[in-house]
Write an enzyme that holds these catalytic residues in place. Structure first.
Site, PDB file in Angstrom:
ATOM      1  N   ASP A   1      28.750  -2.250 -14.067  1.00 40.99           N
ATOM      2  CA  ASP A   1      29.170  -3.568 -13.583  1.00 40.99           C
ATOM      3  C   ASP A   1      29.300  -4.522 -14.759  1.00 40.99           C
ATOM      4  OD1 ASP A   1      29.304  -5.985 -11.706  1.00 40.99           O
ATOM      5  OD2 ASP A   1      28.933  -4.349 -10.309  1.00 40.99           O
TER       6      ASP A   1
ATOM      7  N   HIS B   1      28.314 -11.043 -11.291  1.00 38.15           N
ATOM      8  CA  HIS B   1      28.472  -9.934 -10.349  1.00 38.15           C
ATOM      9  C   HIS B   1      27.440  -8.827 -10.596  1.00 38.15           C
ATOM     10  CE1 HIS B   1      30.486  -6.538  -8.281  1.00 38.15           C
ATOM     11  NE2 HIS B   1      31.079  -7.463  -7.545  1.00 38.15           N
TER      12      HIS B   1
ATOM     13  N   SER C   1      31.374  -4.716  -2.388  1.00 36.93           N
ATOM     14  CA  SER C   1      30.628  -4.652  -3.640  1.00 36.93           C
ATOM     15  C   SER C   1      29.127  -4.655  -3.387  1.00 36.93           C
ATOM     16  CB  SER C   1      30.968  -5.847  -4.539  1.00 36.93           C
ATOM     17  OG  SER C   1      31.973  -5.527  -5.469  1.00 36.93           O
TER      18      SER C   1
END
Length: 973
Positions: A677, A715, A886
């Site tokens: 990520d 994120h 996600s």
């Protein structure tokens, strides 16, 4: 060996060491639990000490089990632990000590499966009784003596190893209390030579550098005396800002050198110090030496000028300094958890070292604390306090009457009329500097100026200038009482503020202010030490003894990054187009070439790495992306957030029931998970609290800094925190593959997968990103790496996509080697953004709406303002609720990690190995979607197999354990 057997020449009862160490672990768990449930600060401290000593004695287990005289010390530890047992069955004298301690452990394990804290507290009350405060202190003192005895008998090698292992538990050395006297002597020396005959006349001001002033952090060279105190300072006469270093000389005797006469003659002669009569004279002369700093010393209450040296502060004197008050106004965009804690320690040392000196004026605060920019516009975490060099008046030190020097004799008692005294003026604190420190700690914690806190929690109509000591104290009490519920009670911020505001802590038995030495010692033990201990526990890499230098390496203006060096002359500006920046398609022009952005445009962009990791240009239809929020307002409702918290709590109840508390996997391999990520905010409090779970880091974007995985978009931090919520005992390996919402080329992702499989040897890889097509450049390399991971029985999870019915699953979720993860709400209803189920395939889904996770502090957009947001707990927890496949992906990967952990603990080795198979894991996850009788024909919902775990009887893990194990065994054949 029986209980009466003679061991080591003495007739003592033999106790199994492993039972004792197990009971120490049990007592450690009990103490940690009790500490979280206590409101009494003294009890919190007791349980913290008990936890630490149990851990330290357990750390000696390997030596005790193999060393001489082991039975003697093991028996004494056992008897000491037995002294607090209260349960009648545990007190049975006919039962050997080892059995009584074993019964203690088994009793705790039985109640440990309960999720109700009240039930656990009540049960502990029937097992243990530590008595009153004196008995508790005695219990800890005996544990401490036992630990000292064991440690002192170590060999030199074992002691060195133990010292390294227990380094985070040790306290830093107590600081020198001579700094206060030295600081006041410097103020007096500067005051004595402040007068001048300059035209026009000027006013002398000084900015004193703040810090811990520990010896190892001292700003001195190796050949300078260790017993002197060195201060960094910025002097100003209204025109220039002059860096200076002032040394307060403590030695009073002449020291003779006994070295060789020839070597003495060969030394470079040192110029004699010059006595300073008017400070403006050397400052004026230094205008011609811009790169140098004044070197001064104070000896015998007089100021002397030494030979000037080159300055190393790298200050940009053309730019105005930034006050702490200004930085507080910027809120979360400036502060990180690490800078908050470091700043709290430095401010507490400020009061420790400068209390009762003229460096702290009566109404000092965050507006008096300044930070200076460097030539690269960085703002090092190096605070200075600003103060005019002026006489405070007869008998006054720090704005208070100095009762020790007879200053009050200068005041005529006839000037006072008792009838004119306002009773409210006696609502005073003996140490106003500690009231100010409490105020500043609240400001730093909430990242909000105090006047805003007063308007919110205190008097809405209060004037901003509340300089009166009584009013400031009352305001501080009111604000703390109103907002302390937002500060965790086990936080040392909470403890330090509470101690600062309690006037009885700082008074003697007669209600008078403590003498200076006693007060200093108490400030250190009650305020400074708790704050710096919490800092060292949260960030073990930060050296407390060298905190000043470490803090100065942090750029306060750049979210806790390292201070940059002055850059080389710039090259011609690089021109970047919107296509090169990979902005969303909707922001691009519909016709003609993309507009050119100058480097001064209000866009933040990053240099593109010059390696195979370079981001390839994509058109709209092939660009990869991270699958986070689609329509935030549609999912982040209070109801959906509450539903998610309840759903997660039901899962965690299952985890706590079947996975032993704080399983250290001494006999079992941990489950290893790789997260591909955008990196990780290692300073985030939610991550820092679980830093032991983060085992490796790898930056695919910058091979020159492979360990630097700072998350610039949030994120990756969010995904990692969610994974840790569902797999808290897993070992997590972080691979940074993105610095924006666009991942790099498939070849770079392939490299990360190969590293995770062959180097980290992980069990699970989670990927919350995807490509809409497999025709992207170098996708074949990614496909090959997925097949390699599949062949090694590495479980691959990938987000299905957030395109709803417009597109199918993304790649790599569409690959047969990967488990695609779809999204639902907490009831199993399909999320509108989740793609349509694939016919004749296993469509696994779990919750992906209103998922709560950690978000980097510097990216939060709710900076405090004159009207702060109503929910302060939102600010202090640094979390957000987000929706997308996600975030369903780390949840399902976490559930898979739980299943692997369960299998390794409760099933056979062969079954645990079989569960790593892609096909068998899919089968088990599909079985979790089955609820109640009737078989698989009832398990689909909206075309998905909704993976949900709870203790409800319809759920697999709500059934009898024998049924669970038999069901899993059948699936793993």
């Amino acid at each position: 060996m029986g209980p009466s057997t003679e061991v080591d020449g003495s007739n003592r009862e033999w106790v199994d060491p492993q039972v004792v160490f197990s009971s120490l672990g049990t007592l450690q768990e009990m103490a940690k639990f009790q500490r979280t449930q206590q409101h009494d600060v003294e009890l919190k401290i007791f349980y913290a000490d008990l936890t630490a000593y149990c851990a330290m004695i357990r750390a000696h287990s390997s030596y005790i089990c193999s060393g001489p005289g082991r039975n003697d010390v093991v028996s004494r530890i056992a008897r000491h632990l037995e002294s607090v047992l209260t349960c009648s069955t545990l007190l049975d004298t006919e039962t050997p000590a080892g059995h009584r301690l074993r019964d203690l452990t088994s009793s705790w394990e039985e109640v440990g499966t309960s999720s109700a804290p009240d039930a656990k507290l009540a049960f502990l009350g029937t097992l243990l009784n530590f008595g009153d405060a004196g008995q508790r202190d005695g219990f800890i003192a005996t544990l401490s003596a036992l630990e000292d005895e064991i440690r002192s008998s170590y060999t030199e090698e074992a002691s060195a190893r133990l010292a390294n292992d227990l380094a985070p538990m040790r306290k830093a050395r107590e600081p020198s209390y001579a700094v206060c006297e030295a600081a006041q002597s410097i103020f007096d020396a500067l005051l004595a030579c402040k007068e001048c005959v300059c035209n026009p006349s000027h006013e002398l001001c000084a900015r004193l550098g703040l810090g811990t002033y520990r010896p190892s952090s001292s700003d001195k060279s190796d050949d300078e005396p260790d017993n002197d105190v060195y201060f960094r300072m910025l002097l100003s006469n209204g025109q220039d800002l002059q860096p200076a270093r002032i040394r307060s000389v403590r030695a009073t005797t002449v020291q003779w050198s006994l070295g060789d006469e020839a070597s003495q003659k060969s030394r470079k002669p040192q110029p004699r110090p010059m006595k300073v009569k008017r400070l403006c004279e050397p400052m004026t002369k230094m205008r011609t030496m811009a790169a140098y700093r004044l070197e001064l010393k104070v000896a015998r209450n007089q100021l002397f000028k030494l030979q000037s040296v080159r300055d190393d502060l790298d200050l940009d004197k053309t730019k105005d300094p930034v006050s702490l008050r200004q930085l507080l106004g910027e809120g979360s965009r400036t502060f990180t958890e690490r800078t908050r804690r470091i700043l709290a320690v430095i401010l507490s040392y400020t009061v420790l070292h400068l209390q009762d000196t003229n460096w702290l004026p009566p109404a000092w605060g965050s507006s008096n604390i300044f930070f200076f920019r460097t030539a690269t516009s960085a703002i090092p975490l190096r605070p200075f306090i600003h103060i005019p060099i002026a006489d405070p008046g007869p008998g006054l030190v720090n704005g208070n009457h100095d009762h020790d020097d007879g200053g009050s004799d200068d005041l005529d008692p006839d000037d006072f009329d008792p009838d004119d005294l306002d009773p409210d003026d006696f609502v005073q604190h003996q140490c106003p500097n500690l009231v100010t420190l409490a105020i500043m700690l609240m400001e730093v914690y909430f990242m909000t100026p105090f006047e805003f806190l007063v308007k919110r929690f205190g008097d809405d109509h209060a004037d901003t200038d509340r300089s009166s000591g009584a009013l400031r104290y009352i305001d501080a009490l009111v604000v703390f009482q109103a907002c302390k519920r937002e500060i965790p009670e086990n936080s040392q911020f909470h403890y330090a503020i509470d101690r600062c505001l309690d006037p009885t802590v700082w008074e003697n038995e007669d209600g008078m202010k403590l003498d200076h030495d006693t007060l200093s010692s108490k400030i250190y033990s009650q305020v400074v030490l708790p704050l710096e201990t919490e800092l060292s526990q949260a960030y073990s890499s930060i050296p407390i003894d060298d905190l000043d230098r470490f803090a100065q390496s942090i750029d306060f203006s750049n979210w806790d990054q390292a201070v940059a060096k002055a850059p080389a002359p710039p090259n011609p500006p690089t021109m970047l187009t919107l296509d090169q920046l990979h902005l969303p398609f909707s922001t691009r022009t519909s016709r003609g070439p993309s507009p050119v952005l100058e480097p001064s445009s209000p866009f933040t962009y990053l240099p593109i790495p010059s390696s195979s990791n370079i981001v390839q240009p994509y058109d709209e239809y092939s660009a990869p992306r991270l699958f986070d929020d689609e329509v935030p307002s549609a999912y982040q409702t209070p109801q959906s957030q509450t539903s998610y918290r309840k759903w997660k709590a039901q899962y965690q109840a299952v985890y706590e029931k079947f996975i032993p508390f704080e399983n250290d996997f001494t006999a079992l391999p941990p489950v290893k998970v790789a997260i591909l990520d955008s990196g990780l905010d290692l300073n985030h409090p939610d991550i820092a609290d679980r830093h032991k779970g983060i085992r490796s880091k790898y930056n695919l974007l910058d091979e020159g800094r492979p360990k630097a995985v700072h998350d610039r978009i949030g994120h990756g931090t969010f995904v990692t925190s969610v994974l840790l919520d569902y797999a808290p005992d897993s070992h997590v390996h972080v691979a940074k593959i993105a610095d924006s919402n666009t991942p790099p080329s498939p070849s770079a992702i392939a490299k990360a997968i190969l590293h995770a499989v062959d180097v980290w040897k992980v069990d699970i890889i989670t990927m919350s990103f995807g490509f809409p097509t497999s025709s992207a450049p170098s996708y074949k390399e990614l496909e090959a790496s997925l097949k390699h991971a599949y062949s090694r029985d590495v479980l691959l999870f990938a987000a299905a996509s957030n395109n709803g019915g417009r597109l199918g699953r993304s790649f790599p979720a569409r690959e047969p080697t990967v488990i695609a993860v779809h999204s639902t709400d907490t009831s199993g209803n399909r999320s509108s953004f989740s793609p349509t189920p694939v016919a004749e395939d296993i469509n696994l889904a779990t919750v992906g709406e209103s998922v709560r996770g950690a978000w980097p502090v510097h990216l939060l957009d709710h900076a405090p303002s004159p009207s702060p947001p109503p929910a302060f707990s939102y600010d202090s927890s640094w979390t957000l609720h987000k929706s997308g496949t996600s975030f369903a992906t780390p949840i399902l990967a976490g559930i898979a990690a739980f299943l692997l952990t369960y299998a390794r603990i409760h099933l056979t080795t062969e079954q645990a190995t079989a569960l790593r198979s892609h096909r068998r894991m899919q089968a088990v996850l599909r079985r979790l979607a089955e609820k109640g009788p009737g078989g698989y024909r009832h398990e689909k919902r909206d075309g998905y197999y909704f993976v949900d775990i709870s203790l409800y009887e319809d759920s697999l893990f709500g059934k009898d354990k024998a049924f669970i194990d038999a069901t899993l065994g059948d699936l793993l054949k």
